[in-house]
Scaffold this motif. Structure first.
Motif, PDB file in Angstrom:
ATOM      1  N   GLY A 132       0.824  -1.196   0.000  1.00 31.60           N
ATOM      2  CA  GLY A 132       0.000   0.000   0.000  1.00 31.60           C
ATOM      3  C   GLY A 132       0.864   1.254   0.000  1.00 31.60           C
ATOM      4  O   GLY A 132       2.070   1.217  -0.234  1.00 31.60           O
ATOM      5  N   ASN A 133       0.240   2.380   0.318  1.00 31.11           N
ATOM      6  CA  ASN A 133       0.932   3.660   0.193  1.00 31.11           C
ATOM      7  C   ASN A 133       0.976   4.423   1.516  1.00 31.11           C
ATOM      8  O   ASN A 133       0.885   5.638   1.535  1.00 31.11           O
ATOM      9  N   ALA A 134       1.107   3.698   2.631  1.00 34.89           N
ATOM     10  CA  ALA A 134       1.238   4.331   3.944  1.00 34.89           C
ATOM     11  C   ALA A 134       2.708   4.254   4.367  1.00 34.89           C
ATOM     12  O   ALA A 134       3.188   3.169   4.710  1.00 34.89           O
ATOM     13  N   PRO A 135       3.455   5.355   4.352  1.00 32.39           N
ATOM     14  CA  PRO A 135       4.890   5.298   4.627  1.00 32.39           C
ATOM     15  C   PRO A 135       5.239   4.710   5.988  1.00 32.39           C
ATOM     16  O   PRO A 135       6.216   3.971   6.104  1.00 32.39           O
ATOM     17  N   HIS A 136       4.447   5.003   7.034  1.00 24.41           N
ATOM     18  CA  HIS A 136       4.815   4.502   8.356  1.00 24.41           C
ATOM     19  C   HIS A 136       4.664   2.984   8.437  1.00 24.41           C
ATOM     20  O   HIS A 136       5.407   2.317   9.162  1.00 24.41           O
ATOM     21  N   LEU A 137       3.724   2.416   7.676  1.00 21.52           N
ATOM     22  CA  LEU A 137       3.569   0.967   7.658  1.00 21.52           C
ATOM     23  C   LEU A 137       4.662   0.313   6.812  1.00 21.52           C
ATOM     24  O   LEU A 137       5.182  -0.748   7.165  1.00 21.52           O
TER      25      LEU A 137
END
Length: 219
Positions: A132-137
């Protein structure tokens, strides 16, 4: 099996299939400040998958983490081509993390893969994950990916055993069970903290990769 977070923010589905390289785990978030979708193949190491899911329970960082710096600090190479596509690769060439830059594709995100030569001039995919596109994940996933701590596996339950170093662990089943119970307790505590912490949003900004340093990656 389908799970939903208490605030209905996240949904996780486990749908095992006969082929282990198929997408078994699917995790999604649809909210005003987050909108992403991730999926993981059945062979994805559970410790690395847990790094991603544990981050769902922790408060989001106040600043956007640099995913590439985590890998570069562990000795991976990093390249960005003229079209903006990014690739980090472990020195042995087996592990890769990519992120495309395509203005016509919505939410491209990061993808990871473990690859081996198939003896016919191509590559065999051992496992694959789309983050996906969640940097923290993605940063949590990358941190688990390069964690040098050994993992517990049964002696004859290691695919491509020639690629890893196996040593007797000496830990008994009850010790592993105790560790797992402790991890679940910490996850529940983080979940309570998250529900009590107001959500905030931060703009996504890029940053230059850090200087490489030697480390031992996990696969």
């Amino acid at each position: 099996m389908i799970l939903a977070s208490p605030d209905q923010r996240y949904a996780l589905a486990l749908e095992p299939e006969p082929e282990s390289y198929s997408k078994w785990w699917r995790i999604s978030c649809t909210s005003e400040d987050e909108n992403w979708y991730a999926q993981f193949g059945g062979n994805t190491p559970v410790e690395i998958l847990a790094g991603f899911t544990d981050a769902l329970l922790a408060p989001r960082p106040e600043t956007t983490p640099d995913v590439w710096s985590i890998l570069i600090a562990a000795g991976w190479t990093y390249v960005r081509d003229e079209r903006g596509h990014e690739l980090a690769e472990h020195p042995d060439g087996i592990m890769q993390l990519r992120r495309g830059s395509n203005p016509d594709r919505w939410n491209p995100g990061w993808s990871a893969a473990a690859l081996l030569p198939d003896g016919l001039g191509g590559l065999e995919t051992l496992w694959e994950a789309h983050l996906g596109n969640a940097p923290h994940l993605a940063a949590a996933f990358a941190t688990a990916l390069v964690d040098p701590d050994p993992v517990a596996r049964a002696e004859f339950d290691v695919p491509h055993s020639g690629l890893v170093t196996q040593q007797p662990g000496g830990r008994q089943a009850y010790e592993l069970g105790k560790e797992h119970a402790g991890r679940l307790a910490r996850a529940r505590a983080n979940s309570v903290v998250r529900r009590r912490t107001p959500l905030t949003t931060q703009p996504v900004t890029g940053s230059a990769p850090a200087t490489p340093a030697a480390a031992v990656p996990r696969r």
